[in-house]
Design a protein around this motif. Structure first.
Motif, short mmCIF file in Angstrom:
data_model
loop_
_atom_site.label_atom_id
_atom_site.label_comp_id
_atom_site.label_asym_id
_atom_site.label_seq_id
_atom_site.Cartn_x
_atom_site.Cartn_y
_atom_site.Cartn_z
N THR A 37 0.81 -1.22 0.00
CA THR A 37 0.00 0.00 0.00
C THR A 37 0.85 1.28 0.00
N ALA A 38 2.16 1.14 0.15
CA ALA A 38 3.01 2.32 0.32
C ALA A 38 3.39 3.00 -0.98
N PHE A 39 3.34 2.26 -2.10
CA PHE A 39 3.88 2.80 -3.36
C PHE A 39 2.87 2.66 -4.50
N PRO A 40 1.77 3.40 -4.45
CA PRO A 40 0.75 3.25 -5.50
C PRO A 40 1.23 3.67 -6.88
N GLY A 41 2.27 4.50 -6.98
CA GLY A 41 2.74 4.96 -8.28
C GLY A 41 3.87 4.15 -8.87
N VAL A 42 4.16 2.98 -8.29
CA VAL A 42 5.29 2.17 -8.74
C VAL A 42 4.79 0.85 -9.31
N ARG A 43 5.36 0.43 -10.44
CA ARG A 43 5.00 -0.87 -11.03
C ARG A 43 5.58 -1.98 -10.16
N LYS A 44 4.72 -2.75 -9.53
CA LYS A 44 5.16 -3.86 -8.67
C LYS A 44 4.05 -4.89 -8.61
N PRO A 45 4.36 -6.13 -8.22
CA PRO A 45 3.32 -7.16 -8.16
C PRO A 45 2.30 -6.87 -7.06
N ALA A 46 1.03 -7.10 -7.37
CA ALA A 46 -0.02 -6.96 -6.36
C ALA A 46 0.07 -8.11 -5.35
N LEU A 47 -0.10 -7.78 -4.08
CA LEU A 47 -0.11 -8.80 -3.03
C LEU A 47 -1.54 -9.29 -2.82
N ASP A 107 14.19 3.87 -24.07
CA ASP A 107 13.92 5.15 -23.44
C ASP A 107 12.70 5.05 -22.53
N THR A 108 11.69 4.29 -22.96
CA THR A 108 10.49 4.12 -22.15
C THR A 108 10.81 3.42 -20.84
N TRP A 109 11.68 2.40 -20.90
CA TRP A 109 12.08 1.69 -19.68
C TRP A 109 12.71 2.67 -18.69
N PHE A 110 13.63 3.49 -19.15
CA PHE A 110 14.30 4.42 -18.24
C PHE A 110 13.31 5.48 -17.72
N ALA A 111 12.39 5.91 -18.56
CA ALA A 111 11.41 6.89 -18.09
C ALA A 111 10.56 6.31 -16.96
N THR A 112 10.15 5.05 -17.11
CA THR A 112 9.37 4.40 -16.06
C THR A 112 10.19 4.23 -14.80
N ILE A 113 11.45 3.84 -14.93
CA ILE A 113 12.32 3.66 -13.77
C ILE A 113 12.54 4.99 -13.06
N ARG A 114 12.75 6.06 -13.80
CA ARG A 114 12.91 7.37 -13.15
C ARG A 114 11.66 7.75 -12.38
N THR A 115 10.49 7.49 -12.96
CA THR A 115 9.24 7.78 -12.27
C THR A 115 9.12 6.95 -10.99
#
Length: 264
Positions: free
Chosen positions: A66-76, A116-124
């Motif tokens: 619940t701490a990182f809603p703006g990050v791509r991560k697996p749902a628990l 470039d898209t990968w790095f943009a997502t990682i920076r976000t």
């Protein structure tokens, strides 16, 4: 661990298939599973001596959910705790991420064709992680003060900029779709720590390392970034002193020297 993993799968009503994925020194064991409600899942089992259960590593995935809603991560989806034979176990059932890992080893030994898209997502993602408030700790000043002189031969910086960090930001925990995996160790760390870890682990793939440095220059090319790099070098050299990644040691020493020479 294999028997405990099978027990957890039964308890959570999910069916294991595919090869096992062992974590660091056998402390975790993961398998792909199929769940009748959640579909394709990943079942990860963490083990600790029963008297050491709880704490940062134990709660990391649960709190990250619940701490990182703006990050791509697996749902628990579910958790299941149990004990046996003097050990405590936590089973974490998460969504299966059908994206290849960047590497099977934290030390990157081959070049990557990152977009470039990968790095943009990682920076976000790195920005969202850093902006998260937390009472958890990934790196302590006390360790920095002791470890940097011991493992790099340079004075330790006094860190004044602390942010939240993933804490284990390397190629095994990142996918080609820029999903971030393995959230057990997140917490406060020096600013730029995650970017520094990704860069330091990539030193044996120089083209990829150079790209990482360019794309994450805002985090790495500053006094705070150089301090973070020196800290990560000390951490990985400490690990190498225990037998891990000996081929990375010369690059780490060179990187530490570069960071120590750089102007403030």
């Amino acid at each position: 661990m294999t028997a405990a993993h099978a027990h957890a799968a039964d308890a959570l009503g999910t069916t294991v298939h595919g090869p096992p994925a062992w974590g660091w020194h056998g402390r975790t064991l993961g398998h792909r599973t199929a769940h009748p409600v959640h579909g394709a899942c990943w079942l990860r089992l963490l083990s600790l001596p029963a008297d050491k259960a709880g704490g940062k590593l134990w709660e990391g995935t649960e709190r990250a959910a619940t701490a990182f809603p703006g990050v791509r991560k697996p749902a628990l989806h579910q958790l299941h705790d149990f004990t046996g034979d003097g050990y405590a176990y936590r089973a974490e059932l998460t969504a299966y991420i059908d994206e290849p890992l960047l590497s099977a080893n934290p030390v990157l030994r081959h070049e990557l064709a990152l977009t470039d898209t990968w790095f943009a997502t990682i920076r976000t993602s790195l920005s969202a992680i850093a902006d998260t408030s937390t009472d958890r700790t990934a790196v302590r000043q006390e360790w920095i003060t002791r470890a940097i002189p011991e493992y790099t031969g340079h004075p330790a910086p006094e860190i004044t900029e602390w942010t939240c960090a993933h804490g284990d930001f390397h190629a095994v925990n990142l996918t080609e779709g820029a999903t971030v995996l393995d959230w057990e160790g997140w917490g406060r760390a020096p600013r730029g720590y995650d970017a520094a870890m990704l860069f330091a682990y990539a030193q044996l793939a120089p083209d990829t390392a150079a790209r990482i440095r360019r794309e994450l220059a805002a985090l790495l090319d500053s006094a705070a970034g150089r301090a973070a790099l020196l800290i990560v070098c000390a951490e990985l050299l400490q690990s190498a002193s225990r037998g891990d990644h000996p081929d990375l040691v010369p690059k780490l020493r060179s990187l530490a020297e570069e960071c120590a020479r750089s102007p403030e």
